[in-house]
Enzyme design. Structure first.
Site, PDB file in Angstrom:
ATOM      1  N   CYS A  85       1.263  -1.070   0.034  1.00  0.00           N
ATOM      2  CA  CYS A  85      -0.036   0.365   0.126  1.00  0.00           C
ATOM      3  C   CYS A  85       1.078   1.475  -0.317  1.00  0.00           C
ATOM      4  CB  CYS A  85      -1.216   0.153   1.489  1.00  0.00           C
ATOM      5  SG  CYS A  85      -1.801   1.570   1.537  1.00  0.00           S
TER       6      CYS A  85
ATOM      7  N   SER B  97      -3.035   8.887   6.065  1.00  0.00           N
ATOM      8  CA  SER B  97      -1.953   9.014   5.935  1.00  0.00           C
ATOM      9  C   SER B  97      -1.869   9.907   6.241  1.00  0.00           C
ATOM     10  CB  SER B  97      -1.197   7.869   4.372  1.00  0.00           C
ATOM     11  OG  SER B  97      -2.052   9.077   3.358  1.00  0.00           O
TER      12      SER B  97
ATOM     13  N   VAL C 236      -5.485   1.205   5.531  1.00  0.00           N
ATOM     14  CA  VAL C 236      -4.561   1.717   6.260  1.00  0.00           C
ATOM     15  C   VAL C 236      -4.118   2.396   5.429  1.00  0.00           C
ATOM     16  CG1 VAL C 236      -4.245  -0.953   6.345  1.00  0.00           C
ATOM     17  CG2 VAL C 236      -3.239   0.052   4.330  1.00  0.00           C
TER      18      VAL C 236
HETATM   19  N1  LIG Z   1      -7.582   9.030   1.808  1.00  0.00           N
HETATM   20  C1  LIG Z   1      -6.523   7.210   2.699  1.00  0.00           C
HETATM   21  C2  LIG Z   1      -6.532   5.733   1.325  1.00  0.00           C
HETATM   22  C3  LIG Z   1      -5.616   5.201   2.112  1.00  0.00           C
HETATM   23  C4  LIG Z   1      -6.111   3.563   1.310  1.00  0.00           C
HETATM   24  O1  LIG Z   1      -6.634   3.460   0.245  1.00  0.00           O
HETATM   25  N2  LIG Z   1      -4.811   2.306   1.646  1.00  0.00           N
HETATM   26  C5  LIG Z   1      -5.621   1.558   0.675  1.00  0.00           C
HETATM   27  C6  LIG Z   1      -4.697   0.253   0.435  1.00  0.00           C
HETATM   28  S1  LIG Z   1      -3.298   1.256  -0.683  1.00  0.00           S
HETATM   29  C7  LIG Z   1      -6.887   0.920   1.631  1.00  0.00           C
HETATM   30  O2  LIG Z   1      -6.517   0.556   3.140  1.00  0.00           O
HETATM   31  N3  LIG Z   1      -7.540  -0.246   1.004  1.00  0.00           N
HETATM   32  C8  LIG Z   1      -9.182  -0.036   2.210  1.00  0.00           C
HETATM   33  C9  LIG Z   1     -10.402  -0.165   1.578  1.00  0.00           C
HETATM   34  O3  LIG Z   1     -10.405   0.566   0.770  1.00  0.00           O
HETATM   35  O4  LIG Z   1     -11.302  -0.800   1.802  1.00  0.00           O
HETATM   36  C10 LIG Z   1      -5.374   7.553   2.945  1.00  0.00           C
HETATM   37  O5  LIG Z   1      -4.930   8.423   2.776  1.00  0.00           O
HETATM   38  O6  LIG Z   1      -4.573   7.037   4.256  1.00  0.00           O
END
Ligand SMILES: N[C@@H](CCC(=O)N[C@@H](CS)C(=O)NCC(=O)O)C(=O)O
Length: 244
Positions: free
Chosen positions: A32, A85, A72
């Site tokens: 990720c 993040s 995450v």
């Molecule tokens: N806006 C979030 C985006 C984080 C994100 O999209 N992480 C993905 C993995 S790369 C995730 O956890 N996806 C799981 C989901 O959306 O269900 C950040 O900046 O932390």
């Protein structure tokens, strides 16, 4: 410094690993880019922490209780939970003052945040091209390259790094996608960054590749390729490269 970074992903039905008092934990997924932002800040600031990897296709119930958004990275320490993040990275920079990553000047801070916004929009477009029909790829890539010039012009003004003469938060916030763009070039046998039209940006990617935090948080090209392949098939393998 970091404990368990290569532990297999926890899935639904698993028991939550015990968190010792005072230990800083980051919930992550090994491929990720958003979680990588937090890991880069932790590495750059040399902050002791442990990593718990999450299976995002089959999320443990206890993980969803920590972050109702189900994404995450998440930071946890004692009774404190922080997610998203950019918020995690700002939090870490404020709580751990060593190797400060955020510029003092509020206007510079605003400029950096705007640049991250442009970057996020551009990467959303890039992923659409990557996921879309192959016939639309050349036009999509051309549009992407044009957007990239904003970053070429910006780094020309700023110095060796987007942070000026040293790596700052802005550099670490955009780096994870550059790592993946370089992988995509290999996969598509197509120059995305390295066609010669973005020389300052290319020089920055080389400089960043030599940065210790970047080296510590990088995944091998073959693993990125395998992850991309399995994700596209709808069965992302979060544990690529780990022992059976
Ligand atoms: N806006 C979030 C985006 C984080 C994100 O999209 N992480 C993905 C993995 S790369 C995730 O956890 N996806 C799981 C989901 O959306 O269900 C950040 O900046 O932390």
């Amino acid at each position: 410094m970091s404990v368990m970074p290569n532990q297999k992903a926890f899935a639904v039905g698993s028991k939550a690993p015990t968190l010792e008092n005072g230990v800083l934990r980051v919930y992550s997924m090994r491929f990720c880019p958003f979680a990588q932002r937090s890991l880069l800040v932790l590495a750059h600031k040399n902050i002791p922490h442990e990593v718990v990897n999450i299976n995002l296709k089959s999320k443990p119930e206890w993980f969803l209780q920590k972050n109702p958004l189900g994404k995450v990275p998440v930071l946890e320490q004692d009774d404190k939970i922080v997610y998203e993040s950019l918020i995690c990275c700002d939090y870490l920079d404020q709580v751990y003052p060593q190797n400060k990553l955020t510029p003092e000047d509020p206007y510079r801070q605003a400029q950096d945040k705007m640049l991250v916004e442009h970057f996020s929009q551009m990467m959303t477009d890039f992923y659409k091209v990557r996921q879309g029909p192959p016939a639309e790829m050349p036009a999509g890539l051309e549009k992407f390259r044009k957007q990239m010039f904003r970053f070429e012009t910006e780094i020309q003004k700023r110095g060796d790094y987007f942070g000026g003469d040293k790596v700052q938060m802005i550099d670490l916030m955009i780096w994870p996608w550059f790592e993946r763009m370089l992988v995509m070039e290999k996969m598509l046998s197509q120059a995305i960054l390295s066609d010669g039209s973005l020389p300052k940006l290319m020089a920055w990617t080389t400089r960043m590749s030599e940065c210790l935090a970047v080296k510590q948080c990088r995944r091998p090209v073959e693993q990125h390729l395998e992850f991309f392949k399995t994700s596209k098939m709808g069965v992302p393998n979060y544990d690529i490269g780990l022992e059976e």
